[in-house]
Scaffold this motif. Structure first.
Motif, PDB file in Angstrom:
ATOM      1  N   ILE A 134       0.840  -1.209   0.000  1.00  0.00           N
ATOM      2  CA  ILE A 134       0.000   0.000   0.000  1.00  0.00           C
ATOM      3  C   ILE A 134       0.870   1.253   0.000  1.00  0.00           C
ATOM      4  CG2 ILE A 134      -1.673   1.330   1.355  1.00  0.00           C
ATOM      5  CD1 ILE A 134      -2.793  -1.450   2.253  1.00  0.00           C
ATOM      6  N   THR A 135       1.906   1.266   0.843  1.00  0.00           N
ATOM      7  CA  THR A 135       2.804   2.422   0.891  1.00  0.00           C
ATOM      8  C   THR A 135       3.586   2.548  -0.413  1.00  0.00           C
ATOM      9  OG1 THR A 135       2.976   2.126   3.284  1.00  0.00           O
ATOM     10  CG2 THR A 135       4.591   3.572   2.262  1.00  0.00           C
ATOM     11  N   GLN A 136       3.988   1.420  -1.006  1.00  0.00           N
ATOM     12  CA  GLN A 136       4.662   1.445  -2.312  1.00  0.00           C
ATOM     13  C   GLN A 136       3.800   2.163  -3.340  1.00  0.00           C
ATOM     14  OE1 GLN A 136       5.473  -2.481  -3.785  1.00  0.00           O
ATOM     15  NE2 GLN A 136       7.547  -2.506  -2.955  1.00  0.00           N
ATOM     16  N   LYS A 137       2.537   1.778  -3.393  1.00  0.00           N
ATOM     17  CA  LYS A 137       1.618   2.379  -4.357  1.00  0.00           C
ATOM     18  C   LYS A 137       1.484   3.882  -4.106  1.00  0.00           C
ATOM     19  CE  LYS A 137      -3.036   2.069  -6.181  1.00  0.00           C
ATOM     20  NZ  LYS A 137      -4.395   1.642  -5.965  1.00  0.00           N
ATOM     21  N   GLU A 138       1.360   4.282  -2.836  1.00  0.00           N
ATOM     22  CA  GLU A 138       1.241   5.706  -2.494  1.00  0.00           C
ATOM     23  C   GLU A 138       2.485   6.487  -2.918  1.00  0.00           C
ATOM     24  OE1 GLU A 138       0.545   5.644   1.701  1.00  0.00           O
ATOM     25  OE2 GLU A 138      -1.565   5.123   1.495  1.00  0.00           O
ATOM     26  N   ILE A 139       3.672   5.911  -2.679  1.00  0.00           N
ATOM     27  CA  ILE A 139       4.930   6.585  -3.045  1.00  0.00           C
ATOM     28  C   ILE A 139       5.026   6.729  -4.561  1.00  0.00           C
ATOM     29  CG2 ILE A 139       7.464   6.359  -3.062  1.00  0.00           C
ATOM     30  CD1 ILE A 139       6.365   7.231  -0.321  1.00  0.00           C
ATOM     31  N   LEU A 140       4.686   5.687  -5.302  1.00  0.00           N
ATOM     32  CA  LEU A 140       4.738   5.764  -6.770  1.00  0.00           C
ATOM     33  C   LEU A 140       3.748   6.790  -7.308  1.00  0.00           C
ATOM     34  CD1 LEU A 140       5.199   1.992  -7.641  1.00  0.00           C
ATOM     35  CD2 LEU A 140       6.920   3.810  -7.711  1.00  0.00           C
ATOM     36  N   GLU A 141       2.537   6.835  -6.742  1.00  0.00           N
ATOM     37  CA  GLU A 141       1.556   7.849  -7.147  1.00  0.00           C
ATOM     38  C   GLU A 141       2.056   9.252  -6.813  1.00  0.00           C
ATOM     39  OE1 GLU A 141      -2.114   6.730  -5.260  1.00  0.00           O
ATOM     40  OE2 GLU A 141      -2.436   5.053  -6.628  1.00  0.00           O
ATOM     41  N   LEU A 142       2.683   9.392  -5.656  1.00  0.00           N
ATOM     42  CA  LEU A 142       3.253  10.682  -5.254  1.00  0.00           C
ATOM     43  C   LEU A 142       4.324  11.129  -6.248  1.00  0.00           C
ATOM     44  CD1 LEU A 142       3.733  12.997  -3.180  1.00  0.00           C
ATOM     45  CD2 LEU A 142       5.325  11.457  -2.032  1.00  0.00           C
ATOM     46  N   LEU A 143       5.224  10.214  -6.605  1.00  0.00           N
ATOM     47  CA  LEU A 143       6.287  10.560  -7.555  1.00  0.00           C
ATOM     48  C   LEU A 143       5.718  10.922  -8.925  1.00  0.00           C
ATOM     49  CD1 LEU A 143       8.993   7.933  -6.557  1.00  0.00           C
ATOM     50  CD2 LEU A 143       9.161  10.418  -6.326  1.00  0.00           C
ATOM     51  N   ARG A 144       4.694  10.186  -9.372  1.00  0.00           N
ATOM     52  CA  ARG A 144       4.052  10.522 -10.655  1.00  0.00           C
ATOM     53  C   ARG A 144       3.454  11.927 -10.615  1.00  0.00           C
ATOM     54  NH1 ARG A 144       1.207   5.645 -10.337  1.00  0.00           N
ATOM     55  NH2 ARG A 144       2.418   4.003 -11.273  1.00  0.00           N
ATOM     56  N   GLY A 145       2.771  12.249  -9.509  1.00  0.00           N
ATOM     57  CA  GLY A 145       2.162  13.567  -9.365  1.00  0.00           C
ATOM     58  C   GLY A 145       3.195  14.675  -9.325  1.00  0.00           C
ATOM     59  N   LEU A 146       4.278  14.453  -8.584  1.00  0.00           N
ATOM     60  CA  LEU A 146       5.345  15.458  -8.507  1.00  0.00           C
ATOM     61  C   LEU A 146       6.003  15.647  -9.867  1.00  0.00           C
ATOM     62  CD1 LEU A 146       6.953  14.453  -5.095  1.00  0.00           C
ATOM     63  CD2 LEU A 146       5.660  16.538  -5.578  1.00  0.00           C
ATOM     64  N   GLN A 147       6.191  14.544 -10.583  1.00  0.00           N
ATOM     65  CA  GLN A 147       6.786  14.629 -11.924  1.00  0.00           C
ATOM     66  C   GLN A 147       5.918  15.500 -12.829  1.00  0.00           C
ATOM     67  OE1 GLN A 147       6.975  10.867 -13.981  1.00  0.00           O
ATOM     68  NE2 GLN A 147       8.508  11.617 -15.409  1.00  0.00           N
ATOM     69  N   ARG A 148       4.629  15.265 -12.784  1.00  0.00           N
ATOM     70  CA  ARG A 148       3.689  16.035 -13.618  1.00  0.00           C
ATOM     71  C   ARG A 148       3.660  17.500 -13.177  1.00  0.00           C
ATOM     72  NH1 ARG A 148      -0.615  13.536 -12.130  1.00  0.00           N
ATOM     73  NH2 ARG A 148      -1.036  15.068 -10.530  1.00  0.00           N
ATOM     74  N   ASP A 149       3.515  17.746 -11.873  1.00  0.00           N
ATOM     75  CA  ASP A 149       3.368  19.106 -11.353  1.00  0.00           C
ATOM     76  C   ASP A 149       4.633  19.942 -11.478  1.00  0.00           C
ATOM     77  OD1 ASP A 149       0.823  18.270 -10.710  1.00  0.00           O
ATOM     78  OD2 ASP A 149       1.242  18.059  -8.559  1.00  0.00           O
ATOM     79  N   MET A 150       5.791  19.292 -11.325  1.00  0.00           N
ATOM     80  CA  MET A 150       7.055  20.032 -11.340  1.00  0.00           C
ATOM     81  C   MET A 150       7.748  19.989 -12.697  1.00  0.00           C
ATOM     82  SD  MET A 150       8.495  19.025  -7.564  1.00  0.00           S
ATOM     83  CE  MET A 150       9.835  20.234  -7.602  1.00  0.00           C
ATOM     84  N   GLY A 151       7.224  19.180 -13.617  1.00  0.00           N
ATOM     85  CA  GLY A 151       7.804  19.103 -14.959  1.00  0.00           C
ATOM     86  C   GLY A 151       9.209  18.537 -14.982  1.00  0.00           C
ATOM     87  N   MET A 152       9.475  17.570 -14.133  1.00  0.00           N
ATOM     88  CA  MET A 152      10.822  16.996 -14.090  1.00  0.00           C
ATOM     89  C   MET A 152      10.818  15.578 -14.647  1.00  0.00           C
ATOM     90  SD  MET A 152      11.334  16.161 -10.071  1.00  0.00           S
ATOM     91  CE  MET A 152       9.945  15.551  -9.127  1.00  0.00           C
ATOM     92  N   SER A 153      11.985  15.113 -15.035  1.00  0.00           N
ATOM     93  CA  SER A 153      12.164  13.731 -15.460  1.00  0.00           C
ATOM     94  C   SER A 153      12.596  12.921 -14.250  1.00  0.00           C
ATOM     95  CB  SER A 153      13.246  13.630 -16.530  1.00  0.00           C
ATOM     96  OG  SER A 153      12.849  14.327 -17.683  1.00  0.00           O
ATOM     97  N   ILE A 154      12.139  11.677 -14.183  1.00  0.00           N
ATOM     98  CA  ILE A 154      12.556  10.797 -13.086  1.00  0.00           C
ATOM     99  C   ILE A 154      13.187   9.553 -13.678  1.00  0.00           C
ATOM    100  CG2 ILE A 154      11.854   9.445 -11.076  1.00  0.00           C
ATOM    101  CD1 ILE A 154       9.552  11.355 -10.657  1.00  0.00           C
ATOM    102  N   ILE A 155      14.367   9.235 -13.199  1.00  0.00           N
ATOM    103  CA  ILE A 155      15.035   7.995 -13.563  1.00  0.00           C
ATOM    104  C   ILE A 155      14.866   7.057 -12.370  1.00  0.00           C
ATOM    105  CG2 ILE A 155      17.217   6.886 -14.156  1.00  0.00           C
ATOM    106  CD1 ILE A 155      18.124   9.667 -15.219  1.00  0.00           C
ATOM    107  N   TYR A 156      14.126   5.969 -12.579  1.00  0.00           N
ATOM    108  CA  TYR A 156      13.900   4.981 -11.522  1.00  0.00           C
ATOM    109  C   TYR A 156      14.935   3.866 -11.664  1.00  0.00           C
ATOM    110  CZ  TYR A 156       9.226   6.972 -10.919  1.00  0.00           C
ATOM    111  OH  TYR A 156       8.177   7.813 -10.678  1.00  0.00           O
TER     112      TYR A 156
END
Length: 186
Positions: A110-132
């Motif tokens: 559950i926490t994994q899913k929340e963290i991934l959703e958080l990172l997706r939202g931050l990526q969209r809102d901040m316009g940054m690229s994420i390398i996982y």
């Protein structure tokens, strides 16, 4: 910016979360502070401006009761909260590229899913690229626009026949304008 793999190992157990933020703010230039001020940072109180920035970023990563969390030590917080704090510390400098090294390791599903959703939202809102960086191909495929696998220092898939270093240099070149802040690939 960088999100390390192990939150508890990445944070100094003798510093409060507020002190970790203070270091990051001083190093990232928010607010502008010279080298001598940084060297003598322990003599400086945290300003209201710094405190507002800290609270803003803790709220951005969905930390409940951010005032209390700022006064806490890492050992007093859960793994999910520590991971969110590391994310907040990484994004406080408004990076164009974020390297997330196994950001969901040792977290429950559950926490994994929340963290991934958080990172997706931050990526969209901040316009940054994420390398996982991950060993979990299911997670990689669910969050990535493109994936490649590095096996024993060789890439498979998109960079077949090239070394991992060559591939990542090509990958960084492909980011174009987002790399204008970076002098050369790392």
């Amino acid at each position: 910016a960088y999100i390390p793999q192990e939150p508890l190992a990445a944070l100094n157990p003798f510093y409060t979360i507020e002190e970790h933020f203070k270091d990051r703010l001083l190093l990232s230039g928010k607010p502008e502070i010279g080298v001598l001020s940084y060297l003598f940072k322990m003599r400086h109180k945290i300003t209201e401006e710094q405190k507002e920035v800290m609270l803003k970023y803790l709220e951005k990563v969905r930390i409940p009761d951010p005032e209390r969390v700022l006064k806490s030590y890492p050992v007093q917080l859960s793994g999910g909260m520590l991971q969110r704090i590391l994310i907040a510390l990484a994004i406080v400098s408004n990076p164009s590229i974020l390297l997330a090294d196994e950001p969901t390791t040792a977290l429950d599903v559950i926490t994994q899913k929340e963290i991934l959703e958080l990172l997706r939202g931050l990526q969209r809102d901040m316009g940054m690229s994420i390398i996982y960086v991950t060993h979990d191909l299911g997670v990689a495929r669910s969050i990535a626009d493109a994936t490649t696998e590095a096996v024993w220092k060789r890439c498979t898939g998109a960079c077949e026949g090239r070394s991992a270093i060559t591939y990542f240099c090509l990958f960084f070149k492909g980011l174009g304008s987002k790399m204008s802040k970076v002098s050369q690939p790392v």
